[in-house]
Every structure is written in structure tokens, then in C-alpha cells.
Design a protein around this motif. Structure first.
Motif, short mmCIF file in Angstrom:
data_model
loop_
_atom_site.label_atom_id
_atom_site.label_comp_id
_atom_site.label_asym_id
_atom_site.label_seq_id
_atom_site.Cartn_x
_atom_site.Cartn_y
_atom_site.Cartn_z
N ASP A 1 -1.86 5.31 2.78
CA ASP A 1 -1.58 5.25 1.34
C ASP A 1 -0.43 6.15 0.92
O ASP A 1 0.09 6.02 -0.19
CB ASP A 1 -2.83 5.64 0.55
N GLU A 2 -0.02 7.06 1.79
CA GLU A 2 1.07 7.98 1.45
C GLU A 2 2.40 7.24 1.33
O GLU A 2 2.66 6.27 2.05
CB GLU A 2 1.23 9.05 2.53
N ASP A 3 3.24 7.73 0.48
CA ASP A 3 4.57 7.16 0.30
C ASP A 3 5.57 7.84 1.23
O ASP A 3 6.63 8.33 0.81
CB ASP A 3 5.01 7.30 -1.16
N VAL A 4 5.21 7.90 2.51
CA VAL A 4 6.10 8.44 3.55
C VAL A 4 6.02 7.51 4.75
O VAL A 4 5.09 6.70 4.88
CB VAL A 4 5.71 9.88 3.97
N LYS B 1 3.35 -0.66 6.84
CA LYS B 1 3.86 0.63 7.33
C LYS B 1 4.67 0.43 8.61
O LYS B 1 5.72 1.07 8.80
CB LYS B 1 2.69 1.58 7.60
#
Length: 425
Positions: free
Chosen positions: A356-359, A129
């Protein structure tokens, strides 16, 4: 591409002791979104206020784009798109474990001693990240808990791997352990020294004064004697820790004795009021007055007070609109990969999001910025608006810090010390 100042914003200048004239832009509404401006930003907003055509050069565009991200300026004739946040520096509290061996009276970690385990991929996922943050040059992490040294073997190698991963992308990782220092062994000492890891030790007074708050849960015995011994081990090993002092109603009267000891040792320290009603404003004010006497004598002998002490969340070195970096360039990472605005919300409040977010990581962090908004009108008009910044937003009462009266007395005393220091240079 043309730029316009968003509706409701105005420029302001606030004469501030210690900072001179602070230039800022603010919106006059219930949220009161505000940003401290440098000379370049202020000049550009003045141009926009004239509402006349002009062609920004490359340096202007860079500043204007930052103001767009902050919601201060908009681009005309531009397609609507999500903001692409970027940052050179990020700061994170990293929860290594909820396990702790002390039962401090004022502890503010709601998840303390939960049975939750840290997910095995936490550091690797965190690293990925971080690599996605545009413009990132350095990351500062606080390895905390609980008591992080109790689980040292579980995370020590992961931190080094994270540092190596980031270094490959020319990103520097600065790591600091936040510890009660009741547990220490030779492996930990060697790791700290070999890897240039910072150490911050919680200590609330000398002997019995510390032991009024920082005790072992079963026996009720105080921790000072063990911490004192381990501090000596660190110093003899060439490690210079910082010290975190938390003032409560029980220990505030004796803190100046600890400060005198820290000044002699030339250690950096932070002197804070315990949040959540554990100390009254007048008690904190009196405690600081005693500390100031010690510091004034030290400054007269050449002590660099501005480089050695931080008081609560006060922004005495540089004006800011927020008391901390949380919600702007900082966040708190929990064991399960959840990202919180602050570690004082673990398991009690709602997370801002998850690794875990796709941002992007900054997108998650910035979801918490709104917690800083909503200062009282008294705060917005205060001389020390950009020093106190309303205090911790999670503990405000009616839009202002419950320690307001104390801070108003303490802030000018800090600047008095700075002036005395400058006069001797």
C-alpha cells in the motif's frame, strides 16, 4: 560526471575452491558491506583508486551507476537524490494461506494456522507494484503457506491473471508451489500441467524416517504413505517435482536412503539443515557424508550432480556475498500485503513495508539488506566466505552460522563431487 570510490572501501581477491579467484570490494567496518565483482566492475574500481581523470564510456557508466546504487561509488557534483533501484529478476515467497494440515516438529512459519484471510486484491496490487520495477524481465514466485493446495481454489485464477498482466509488459512469471503434497486432486494436477507450474515437495525420508517429523496434528500419524501416493500421481501425469529434504536430529541418519531413491528417479532436490537448533553440526556433517557416498556412486555412472542437488543455502555454483536473495532482489509477501525480509518473520518480526505504500517495490525490499551485514571477522577471512556467506542471517550466532563447522567439512566434499562430474564430461 566524475565517480569516486566511497571512503573505507578496498578491493580484495579471495582464492576459493570451486570458484577460483573471487574479486570483491569491501568496507572495513563493523557492517563489512561487501560486493562480489565481475571483471568489468573490478577494473573500473582499480581506475578509481588511481584517482586520475578519465572519461567513462556508455558501458562503464552503466556499471558505475550500479555501483552507486550499491553504495560503493558516488558521483561528484551530483544533486543528492534517492537511489533508483532496478532489477532484471525478482524472487518472492507468496503466502497464500496460513492454514496447514500437518504439525511438523521444526516448522519455521510463526503465523501458521492463524485466522487471517488473504486480502482480495493481493495479487492485483502485487502486479501493479511489479510493473513499476525498472528493468524487470522475470519474476519467480513460490506459492506457499501453510499448505497452499488446501486453498487452491482461492488463488489459482489470480496467479494466471498475474501472469497475463506481466506478460503484457514482456515480464515472465515463473510460479512454483511449495507443498507437503498430502492433498491433491485432478483439478490441481491439470492446472499444474496446463500452466507449467513448478512443484516442490517436502519429504524428509522414506517411511518412518519422514514420519518422525512430518505428522498430522490430531492422530499423530505420519504423512509418508499419502505423499508417496501423490508423488506417483504427479509422475504418471508427466509432472516432475523437486523435493525439499530437511535434516533434524531425528531423521538425519536415514536421509541417504531417500537420496538414493531420488537419484534413481532423477529428481532435483535440496538437502538442508533445519534452522533453530533442530540438528547439531556434527549430525548434519555425518548425514551429508552418507549422502555423498550415494552421490559419488551416481556421479561415477554419469549423474549430473551439479544440476540436481542444492545443499542448504551454500553458493556452490556461483560466488555471492549473501546466502539468499532476500533484501536484494527477493522478499516475502504476507496475506495482508505486508512485505517481509523472510517468511520466517511473518507476524513475529517487523515487515519491511507494505504494497500500500507509495514507494517502489525494490525500495521496500532493499530496506532488509542490512540484515545481511555484520559478519564475524572469522567469516570475513574464511576461504568459503563467498560460498557460505555466513549462513542465514536470521539464525546467526555472534555473526556466523551455528553450522559453520559442518559447512567447512561439507563444502569441499561438494566440490569433490563437481570435480568428479567434470572429469567424466
Amino acid at each position: 560526471m566524475n565517480y569516486v570510490l566511497n571512503q573505507g572501501f578496498r578491493l580484495g581477491v579471495r582464492p576459493t575452491r570451486g570458484h577460483g579467484d573471487v574479486h570483491f570490494v569491501t568496507r572495513e567496518d563493523v557492517d563489512g558491506r561487501t560486493l562480489v565483482l565481475d571483471e568489468h566492475s573490478s577494473a573500473l574500481i582499480e581506475i578509481l583508486l588511481r584517482d586520475q581523470p578519465y572519461e567513462p564510456d556508455a558501458a562503464d557508466v552503466e556499471v558505475l551507476e550500479r555501483l552507486v546504487l550499491e553504495g560503493i561509488v558516488s558521483k561528484t557534483n551530483a544533486k543528492k537524490s534517492p537511489p533508483q533501484f532496478q532489477a532484471e529478476n525478482l524472487q518472492f515467497w507468496v503466502q497464500t494461506s496460513d492454514r496447514c494440515n500437518l504439525a511438523c516438529t521444526y516448522c519455521y512459519i510463526p503465523s501458521l494456522n492463524s485466522a487471517k484471510a488473504r486480502r482480495s486484491d493481493l495479487f492485483s496490487l502485487f502486479g501493479r507494484k511489479l510493473l513499476g520495477v525498472k528493468g524487470l524481465k522475470s519474476v519467480s514466485i513460490k506459492l506457499a503457506g501453510g499448505e497452499p493446495l488446501l486453498s487452491f481454489q482461492d488463488w489459482c485464477a489470480e496467479v494466471i491473471k498475474l501472469r497475463e498482466t506481466l506478460a503484457e509488459a514482456d515480464i515472465r512469471l515463473n510460479a512454483r508451489i511449495i507443498t507437503n503434497l498430502t492433498f491433491l486432486n485432478r483439478s490441481i494436477v491439470e492446472y499444474i500441467r496446463a500452466n507449467d507450474i513448478g512443484v516442490s515437495v517436502s519429504l524428509d525420508g522414506l517411511s518412518a524416517n519422514n514420519d518422525r517429523n512430518r505428522v498430522f496434528p490430531v492422530s499423530g500419524h505420519g504423512s509418508f504413505h499419502i505423499v508417496k501416493k501423490n508423488l506417483k500421481v504427479l509422475r504418471e501425469s508427466g509432472i516432475k517435482p523437486g523435493v525439499m529434504i530437511t535434516a533434524t536430529s531425528e531423521n538425519s541418519a536415514g536421509i541417504h536412503e531417500l537420496v538414493e531413491s531420488l537419484v534413481k528417479e532423477d529428481l532435483i532436490f535440496r538437502f538442508s539443515d533445519a534452522k533453530g537448533g533442530h540438528i547439531r553440526p556434527r549430525e548434519f556433517e555425518i548425514a551429508f557424508a552418507d549422502v555423498k557416498q550415494t552421490l559419488a556412486r551416481a556421479v561415477a555412472a554419469g549423474y549430473p550432480v551439479s544440476k540436481r542437488i542444492v545443499v542448504s543455502d551454500l553458493r556452490t555454483l556461483e560466488p555471492q556475498t549473501t546466502p539468499c536473495s532476500m533484501g536484494t532482489t527477493g522478499g516475502a509477501l504476507y496475506l495482508d500485503g505486508s512485505v517481509y525480509f523472510c517468511h520466517t518473520e511473518f507476524e513475529k518480526g517487523s515487515p519491511l513495508g507494505s504494497l500500500d505504500e507509495d514507494v517502489g517495490l525494490l525500495d521496500i525490499i532493499r530496506r532488509g539488506y542490512k540484515k545481511h551485514l555484520g559478519l564475524s571477522m572469522d567469516c570475513r577471512a574464511c576461504e568459503y566466505r563467498f560460498v557460505c556467506a555466513g549462513g542465514c542471517p536470521l539464525f546467526r550466532v555472534n555473526g556466523k552460522s551455528p553450522m559453520c563447522s559442518a559447512y567447512k567439512k561439507i563444502i569441499p566434499q561438494i566440490f569433490d563431487l563437481y570435480d568428479e562430474e567434470s572429469a567424466r564430461v
